[in-house]
Each structure stands twice: as structure tokens, then as C-alpha cells.
Design an enzyme around this catalytic site. Structure first.
Site, PDB file in Angstrom:
ATOM      1  N   TYR A  13       0.808  -1.235   0.000  1.00 36.37           N
ATOM      2  CA  TYR A  13       0.000   0.000   0.000  1.00 36.37           C
ATOM      3  C   TYR A  13       0.835   1.276   0.000  1.00 36.37           C
ATOM      4  O   TYR A  13       2.037   1.229   0.114  1.00 36.37           O
ATOM      5  CB  TYR A  13      -1.090  -0.008   1.064  1.00 36.37           C
ATOM      6  CG  TYR A  13      -0.760  -0.083   2.540  1.00 36.37           C
ATOM      7  CD1 TYR A  13       0.475   0.209   3.075  1.00 36.37           C
ATOM      8  CD2 TYR A  13      -1.779  -0.439   3.432  1.00 36.37           C
ATOM      9  CE1 TYR A  13       0.694   0.158   4.435  1.00 36.37           C
ATOM     10  CE2 TYR A  13      -1.574  -0.498   4.802  1.00 36.37           C
ATOM     11  CZ  TYR A  13      -0.324  -0.194   5.291  1.00 36.37           C
ATOM     12  OH  TYR A  13      -0.113  -0.243   6.639  1.00 36.37           O
ATOM     13  N   GLU A  14       0.182   2.358  -0.246  1.00 40.10           N
ATOM     14  CA  GLU A  14       0.851   3.676  -0.405  1.00 40.10           C
ATOM     15  C   GLU A  14       1.852   3.638  -1.567  1.00 40.10           C
ATOM     16  O   GLU A  14       2.912   4.268  -1.518  1.00 40.10           O
ATOM     17  CB  GLU A  14       1.518   4.052   0.912  1.00 40.10           C
ATOM     18  CG  GLU A  14       1.762   5.542   1.136  1.00 40.10           C
ATOM     19  CD  GLU A  14       0.484   6.364   1.087  1.00 40.10           C
ATOM     20  OE1 GLU A  14      -0.552   5.959   1.629  1.00 40.10           O
ATOM     21  OE2 GLU A  14       0.531   7.456   0.455  1.00 40.10           O
TER      22      GLU A  14
END
Lengths: 591, 591
Positions: free
Chosen positions: A434-435
Site C-alpha cells: 500500500y501507499e
């Protein structure tokens, strides 16, 4: 059940001795006396170790449940969250104008490390709120800030970030969620978002969703995407919660880990939203805080590794199996503890030298963010922008490996869920994704950041390394550090040179080596951090430090990293220099 | 849901073109015509792809349940098991005297790869039975063999291996389970065993437990351990199942993966057992088949990587995100498929070159086992004993990494359970642990196998590499293979030399590098395999092969491995040569 004790001594070493925070000319840093930072760290260590860590396994086992649109978090989460909020921990780096404590981002990072180490799934409820807070703080109108920020500072209201849709994650230009302008200046938001962490739950009175959507008639692609504030409950004039908005949780995902955090499918059905920042500038508004957010995720790689490492050490000292090859070390017992075995040591040293190096690197990065924001330092901003993908990608890749190694120390007992070692691995896995998945970090680094401002920032980084080397090249106590750092830095420069020469002709030649380059860069940064820490340690030992063992151990741990990890740079350079031919050689059908 | 299609073409390439099985002078190999092996592989491919693979996710989601001492396996497992048994797949490498098909172990290995790829948790019910079968076959009396083997060949009865106890896994000398001799020559077995795969379940009529225990009055330590046959149901004179024996399942473990296999706590309460082999020689009897079993686990590392890779490829071709840096490749679509991106390619090439190299290596190893057993070839036995820890340790470590990479291709969709990519990672994790954790493999390699017979076998390995290099050094078509192989082999020899010189003075200096050495050795073996495959491919292309693309792709894939993976040997050598000082430098209290 695994335990967690915040490594406050090492944190304090980095803040006070390595970074010398009090002497930095950054606004607010003059408050960071050793006593002050120590007090903050010790208090945060207490709540994370005593309240959050015991709930980590609970969250993993129970997970979140969705019934009639209501998401229930695991037993004890709400009470612990209240305790965290009441203690003011959710707003320590927030703006005092909106009820925050106004501490530097660096202090927020240190506290976040503890939150993540003790309970990653739990920490995300607050972490996402911080992210949404930061976007509103940077781009909101005075009214929006007044409406939302005070309650987000205290986490009375939590926040979310809504980017991903079923058919698009990395490539947000494909986004379909729509925003239809209304006569009163608001918008009706319709569409579906997935993978929304903390999208729906029972821990806060309201949830402030930040949602990327496309205003009717907007340009195609990423340039037609705007950002909206969509509260779960409308906010009345007096600030109280009003009617339910047209947003609901359609499902929660079953995941490999972070079970205690609700990962939601969010359905927006003509939900009322308010434009945040400018029309069609949604990506900018969402990503203003990208360096923050990505550094924060990099820090999660460290945090899981640290927690896993601590428990691997406990087991390695406790579990009796076999005898030391050099003769029994526990002759009165039936066998020696695992820690006598060289390969167990090797594994623990990998983990220890990683965690301490990663801590120095992320805290240094956090200080650069403060310097950029608080002192408006453009060079610091450029350098941290360059290093952010390295922090995010390298530390989460390696941090995951370290949780796997910690789990391995337990043998079969690491594979069953009883001891909690599997959870560290499963929870750490998400940080690589994620990110911005780590492949995207590598692309950002090589495809964008290397060339930013004509390559000025990467040159500045090399200058940093070079000047450290030239200042210390005659210091014999540092020889084990300077020589490997020099070699690693040379490898990094050669890789950069290869990209410049070959990438012009064939961009694939650079991108085929992007992941290797990110790792090569990471090793050089860790090498620099270890060399700096070694210097601090030798000076402390020369100065008759109170606790010489601490500094001696720091030197041994650093030497381990330099001798055993830095040689990776040669391999990574060779891979990079092999170019794109074998990488891109096959037809897609041949896979 | 993930799919699996057995890579029969590549398997056939290895059997027929690389290993030239039909031309080997090994008993039974003259039956292995291309038509025959192809028919076996295709049929096994069908049942594994169509019957077992669809149950893989089912097994993961449902897991096994224990109620009133009865373990229920996931929906569909029993029916699929019956189909496998009815097809004769459980006994393909078993002795015809007991109803087996008598095929070489090599063919059993190829079929096992498919079983593991399609459904690892399921495959273990049969795999453990094979292990128990092999121990009884090697050490049982004529009566014991007649009593147990026919039903174990067909898996009407399954088998287990009971080694681990709560306080001892690797160090079996600490074992406490007791065996009390009875007047009738049998024993009463009492104690608790843990981590018993397939210890209790509903797939077979009887379960034949092989249990390590200590006969009353036996010497302390590993030299007082004997092996016993303990059937779940006693076997009547006529071979039918009789009364329930004193063995029961006390609990099943919650684990990170392989949920479809029941991992049991087994309680023995004066259960009737029969000595298998000699008194106090239990370890020998249990480990006769160690090379088999460990090679089989190494193969599982490959198997999970292969299945994960196949699904990563499907997603990379299907999922549209972003544009190729060299210009759109799917201009009419909203975006290009993931596979255009160099870093996705890099990841898929890592996986592909690993799987094909690992397949060559394990199949070559399996052939050596056949040579050792069927042709009583002592050199082959020595060489495969040396290489077994490398196959087990290196391939399961790297195989796990590959499942992580395959999962990463899916981004966020790899972290949720819906697509099954997390399962490959979680299932692959166990192979690094069971059948001797990989640290123990490294210890076995460096501490024992290197020096076996005065180092004769490692010298034989170097000779193999050297002679291949000298035979092909002037073949320009192989230059991309010969040079890196030469360098890697040189690194391996230098590491061995370091151990000889330093290990004499300080055994920790060798053992601190044992894990690196195992990996270094693994890369050299893969390098040798790829060089050999490249030679076969160039010859096929020179000879106007039917399918030139296959051989061209083989060469590209091999070049990728040589250019991008083999450079690891230099790093590993540097780590090894850094010795034990930094590894062992800290006091245990400093961790």
C-alpha cells in the site's frame, strides 16, 4: 503471546546523539531537550507496550465483522482507542490552532513506530486520520479546517483516503467515481472504492472520507480528478453530527493480515461531498503529504521487524536445542539455548542491524521533512523527496524479510499462530504494497526523482557521503565503516551513470534495474547511517560515556551491517548493468 | 480463483532432453520413453489441474475441524483422494511386490511437483504416507511389510511421521515419549507428539503412525531412541481393521497456511506399538529416506513458486495499468497490461528462471537418488547426500521469495484472500521449516556433508562443473553461460577454502557462513543446470528443432538467471569471508 517493549534507549540515542535535535535550527526543535523527548518516548512506550500490544493477537484472531452495514472492531479496540485519544497521542504532531500539541513530525514518527510495532492494525485507524487531517490542513478552506480538524486531531472523528477502484489502483487516471456539481456548491458523489482502510468501524463518532472523483465534464485521465470531503454523518452548523450521508460499507475484505483493521468496499450513492482544494487538482491535494505517508509506511517495515525481532530474541534465549559447537554453554541443562548457534546469531544480527539502521534512516528522513516544512528548506525538501521511495520500498522489503527470519527462529512454533510470529509476517506484508507498491516506488525513484531539478538532489546526497568519508578517512577507529561505505557509494554512482548513459537510448534499460537501484540506494543510506552512528559511538567511548557497553555493541552491530549487508551493492550493480535485454527479451506469450 | 496447468512441456524437456532418461543405465529407466513419460505427465496434469487445484482455496478457507476426536477434512477432499487412489497415483513409485507401479523415484518426483503445485495441503496426506511406506519398506520385517505396505501403497491406509515433542524439534535427543516392552514382543507407547501432519483425518480407513520413542532403560540422548509402528486401528490376522489403539488427536493447530492438512497434537496412552528396525536405531530407520524426503520438500518450494508464477502471469497480461515507457502497446485500450512494465517483467523473469532452474536441479537430484538406489552407485549416493540440504534449503528459501514476488504482481489484490495469491505465500512458508529448518540444512551441509569421505563428494561436484566448462569453453553460443558459471564456481571454492582454513581454528567461522554457503552452492547448481539446458537448447536450434521458439526462450531465460542471479555469489562469498567476529561479537544479553 508476543510482547513488545519500546526500544526507547535506541530511539533516544538517535534523537539526541545522532541527530542532535536540540542543536538543529528547525522551528520547534529547541524544545526537544533530552528530558523532554525521553519523557514522551517513555510515556508512549507504556501505552503501546501495556495497552496496545496485548490487543495485537486479539485483533488478528477476531478480525472485524460487518453486519447490517455496521463494522465491529475486535474486543478491546474501542476502549484502547479512547485511552489513546484521551492521552492526546493522536494529535501530538497536529497544529495547536486545532487542538494539536504541535510537536515536530519527527516526534510523531517515533511515537508512530511504537504504535505500529505494538499493533499495526490498530495504529492504522489513527494513521489514516493523520493523513486525511494533513490534506485538509494543507488544502482546506478556513471553514473546512474549523469544521473538521479539531475533532480529527482528537480522533473523535477519524479519516480515510479513498483512491482505489476495482479496476484501478496504481493508474488512478482510469478512475470512474463521479462528482456532480450541485446548486449549493456541494457535489453528489457516486461510485465504488475498494481497499479503504478504516472505511467503516465503531471507534469514532464520525468518519471523514477523502474521496477522489471526477467532476462531470472533467478532462480524461489523471488531470480530471478532484478531491472531496465526504463525511459519514453530515456536520450541523453547530458542529454536531447530523443526518447519515449516502456512503456505506458494502463489504469488508478477508486479508492475509492486519485483520484488526477494517478494509472496506465503500459505496458512494449520491453522497454529499465538498471540494477540497482546486478542481481537477485532486492528486496534488491527496499527495501533498506523500512524503509523510510513504515515510510512515517505510517506518512500518521497521516497526514489524522490531517487534518480531524482540520476540525472536526471547525465544532464542529460552528454547534449549543442541549444543554450541565450541562446547556446552549450559552444561547443567539438557541443552544450550538457541542463541549459542552461529546461524541463529547471524539471523538475529541481520534483524538487529536492520532495525537500528532503519530507525536512524527514517528518523533522519523525518527530520528532513521538518526542515523542509518548518524551515522552508528547499534542499531538504529535494533530498527527502529523493529518499522517500528508498525509505518506503527498501525498508518495507527488508523489514518483511526480517519478520520472516524472526519467524524462522521459532521453527515449527513460528508457523502455528499460537506464538504470534506468523502475524508479524502477515501484517508486515501489506507495507510492501500500500501507499504505492514497491515496484512503483522504484519507478518513482529512477524515472522521476533521480532527474528532479537536473539531478541536483542525488548529487547533494553523494556530496553528503563524500564529505563524511573525507572528514573521517584517517580515523582508524572507523576504518571498518569508511571503506565499505566508499565502495558502496561508488557502486551507486556507477549505477546512476549506467542509467544516464543507457537510459537515454532505451528507457527500459534504466527501469529494468529500478528495483535493484532502490535496494542499492537503501544499502548506501544504511551504510551512511551506520558510519555516522559508529562515529558517535567512538566519540562517546573516547569521552568516557556512562554506558560503554551500549556504544561498544553499537559498533559491533554496525560492523556486522557493513561486513555482511553492504556487499550486496556489488551484486545489485551487476544486475543493473546487465541491462534490459534479458528482462525484456521474451514475447509476452512466452510467459 | 487461481488456476494451475501442469508445465508438462518443460518437465518433458528436462526428462528427455536434459537428463536423457532413456539413455541412462539405471534399472527401470529403459522404460522411460518419451511417449511413456509424456503420457504419465499428461494424465497427472489432468487430475491435478482439474480435480485438486479447484480444491486448493476450499482447503485454505475451510481448514480442518476437530470434534470429539474426529478430524474432518475440507469439502471435497475425501472424494478427490479416492479419485487419486483409484487412479493408482499414490503408488506410482512403490514396489510392485506390494501393489506399486515400480516407476523410478524421478517419475514420482515429477508427479509430486504437480500434486504440490495444485494443492499442497492435500498432497501431504499422500506424501507423508510415502515417507512412512519407505521406512517400513526399508526396515520392516517380512511380516510387517506384508501387513502394512499394500494398503499404504493404495492409501487405503495413510501414514504419519511422529518426531517432534513440545520441548524438542531439531534436538531429538531430548525426546521423552516412552516405550515399555510387553511379554508378547510389542510395546506400550506413551507420550505426546506435536506438529503431526495428517495425524488424524477422515480420508483413510486406518492411519499407520511411525513414532520415535525411548525404550525403558535406553541410553540417554539420540542413541536411545527407537522407531515404532503404531496403527490407529489394530490390524487383525486377516488384515482387516480391529480395535481402536490408544492413540488420539488432542488438538489441531491453527497455522499460517496448509489449512487443508490437519496438523495434530497426538497423544499416545499405552498405545500398542511394534518395533521397526533395531532397538535404539530409530533415527537411522526414520532417516533412511531423508534424502528422498528433503528433496521432496525442496520440490515443494518449486511447486508453490510455479503455481504462484502461473497466476502472476495471467494477471500481468490481463490487468491494465499505466503505459509502457516506450509508447502504448495497447493503444485502443484505456491502458497497457502490467506485463509491459520492466519491473513486472523483472519479477516474472525472476520467477520463471527460478522455476525452470529448480525443476532441472530437483529432477537431476531425483535421478541421482535412483542411481544410488537402483544401481547401487556410491558416488551418486555421496553426491546427492551433499546436494540434498542445498535442494531443500535453497529452493524453499528462494521458492518462498518467488511466491512473495508473484503476490506482489497483484498489488492490493494479492493481499486479500480472494485471488488466492496470499495462500501460495502462506503455504510455501512451511517448506522452509519442516523436514529440518533451513538453518539446520545449512549446518548439515557445512558441518557434515562437506567433509564426508574426506571431501570426496564436493570435489566430485567441482569436477563436474570444471569438466562442463572445459568441454564448452570454446563454444561461443554458450559464452553468456560459461563465464558466469566459472566465476560462481570460483567463489564457491574460495568459500570452501575459507571454511577449511578458518574452521579448523574456530568452528564458528564456518558455521557463521553456513546459510550464505548453502545459497552460494545453490546458485552454482542453478548455474550449472542453466548452462546444461542452454547447451541442449543451442544443439536443438542447430538441429532444426520443431519448436525453435521454445529453445530460444529457454536461452533468454537462462541468460537472465546467469546475468541477474549468479552475481549473488560474490556477495555471499564476501559475507562468508567476513567470518564470525561480528556474528558472535555480542554478549547474549546485548540482544
Amino acid at each position: 503471546m508476543p510482547s513488545y517493549i519500546a526500544p526507547t534507549k535506541d530511539m533516544q540515542f538517535i534523537l539526541q546523539e545522532l541527530l542532535e535535535v536540540e542543536n538543529q535550527e528547525i522551528e520547534g526543535y529547541d524544545d526537544l531537550s533530552a528530558d523532554f523527548t525521553s519523557a514522551v518516548l517513555e510515556e508512549a512506550g507504556k501505552i503501546t507496550g501495556e495497552v496496545l500490544a496485548p490487543l495485537n493477537v486479539v485483533g488478528d484472531k477476531e478480525g472485524c465483522t460487518l453486519e447490517n452495514g455496521v463494522v465491529r472492531t475486535p474486543t478491546g479496540f474501542k476502549e484502547a482507542f479512547n485511552e489513546l485519544c484521551d492521552g492526546g497521542w493522536t494529535g501530538i504532531a497536529a497544529d495547536p490552532e486545532y487542538g494539536g500539541q504541535g510537536m515536530p513530525y519527527l516526534m510523531g514518527t517515533a511515537v508512530s513506530e511504537m504504535l505500529s510495532s505494538s499493533n499495526q492494525a490498530f495504529a492504522m485507524y489513527q494513521g489514516l486520520t493523520n493523513g486525511a487531517y494533513a490534506s485538509i490542513h494543507a488544502h482546506g478552506s478556513a471553514e473546512q479546517k474549523a469544521t473538521y480538524l479539531p475533532n480529527m486531531t482528537t480522533c473523535k472523528w477519524t479519516g480515510t483516503m479513498n483512491l482505489t477502484e476495482p479496476h484501478c489502483g496504481t493508474d488512478l487516471g482510469l478512475m470512474r467515481t463521479k462528482a456532480e456539481p450541485q446548486a449549493d456548491g456541494s457535489y453528489k458523489i457516486s461510485g465504488q472504492k475498494i481497499f479503504i482502510s478504516a472505511g467503516e468501524h465503531d471507534m469514532s463518532d464520525n468518519i471523514i472520507h477523502l474521496v477522489l472523483a471526477r467532476i462531470t465534464g472533467a478532462p480524461d485521465g489523471i488531470k480530471g480528478v478532484s478531491l472531496f470531503i465526504v463525511p459519514k454523518f453530515m456536520v450541523n452548523e453547530d458542529g454536531s453530527e447530523g443526518a447519515r450521508n449516502g456512503v456505506s460499507c458494502g463489504a469488508i475484505e478477508e486479508k492475509m493480515g492486519i485483520h484488526g483493521n477494517s478494509t472496506c468496499v465503500m459505496n458512494y450513492d449520491e453522497a454529499t461531498g465538498y471540494l477540497l482544494g482546486d478542481e481537477h487538482k485532486g492528486m496534488r491535494a491527496m499527495f501533498t503529504m506523500m512524503n509523510h505517508a510513504r515515510l510512515g509506511v517505510g517506518m512500518q517495515g521497521l516497526a514489524q521487524a522490531e517487534a518480531a525481532y524482540q520476540n525472536a530474541v526471547i525465544y532464542a534465549k529460552d528454547r534449549l536445542q543442541g549444543r554450541a559447537v565450541t562446547g556446552p554453554e549450559n552444561p547443567d541443562g539438557p541443552a544450550d539455548p538457541l542463541i549459542v548457534h552461529p546461524d541463529i546469531r547471524r539471523s538475529l544480527m541481520d534483524q538487529k542491524s536492520f532495525c537500528e539502521g532503519a530507525r536512524a534512516f527514517t528518523y533522519w528522513g523525518a527530520m528532513m521533512i521538518d526542515k523542509a516544512h518548518r524551515s522552508n528548506d528547499k534542499d531538504a525538501d529535494g533530498l527527502i523527496s529523493l529518499l522517500t521511495p528508498v525509505i518506503k520500498g527498501f525498508i518495507t522489503d527488508k523489514g518483511y524479510d526480517m519478520t520472516v527470519q524472526a519467524q524462522q527462529v521459532y521453527g515449527g512454533h513460528g508457523y502455528i499462530e499460537e506464538h504470534g510470529m506468523s502475524q508479524f509476517t502477515r501484517d508486515a506484508r501489506i507495507a510492501m504494497i500500500y501507499e504505492g507498491a514497491n515496484g512503483v516506488q522504484a519507478l518513482d525513484l529512477v524515472g522521476r526523482k533521480l532527474g528532479t531539478d537536473g539531478g541536483k538532489h542525488v548529487m547533494a546526497f553523494f556530496e553528503l557521503v563524500k564529505s563524511f568519508i573525507s572528514q573521517n578517512k584517517d580515523n582508524e577507529a572507523l576504518a571498518d565503516f569508511i571503506d565499505p561505505l566508499k565502495q558502496a557509494s561508488k557502486d551507486l554512482q556507477a549505477a546512476g551513470m549506467f542509467f544516464m548513459q543507457e537510459g537515454m537510448k532505451n528507457p527500459n534499460a534504466a527501469l529494468a534495474g529500478s528495483n535493484d537501484f532502490m535496494h542499492l540506494f537503501g544499502h548506501v543510506c544504511f551504510g551512511l547511517m551506520w558510519a555516522r552512528m559508529a562515529k558517535v559511538a567512538t566519540e562517546a567511548l573516547d569521552g568516557n560515556a556512562d554506558d560503554p557497553e551500549f556504544y561498544k555493541n553499537k559498533l559491533i552491530t554496525g560492523r556486522y551491517y557493513m561486513a555482511r549487508q553492504l556487499p550486496a551493492t556489488g551484486m545489485l550493480l551487476a544486475r543493473i548493468q546487465s541491462g534490459a535485454d534479458t528482462v525484456m527479451g521474451l514475447d509476452a506469450d512466452a510467459f
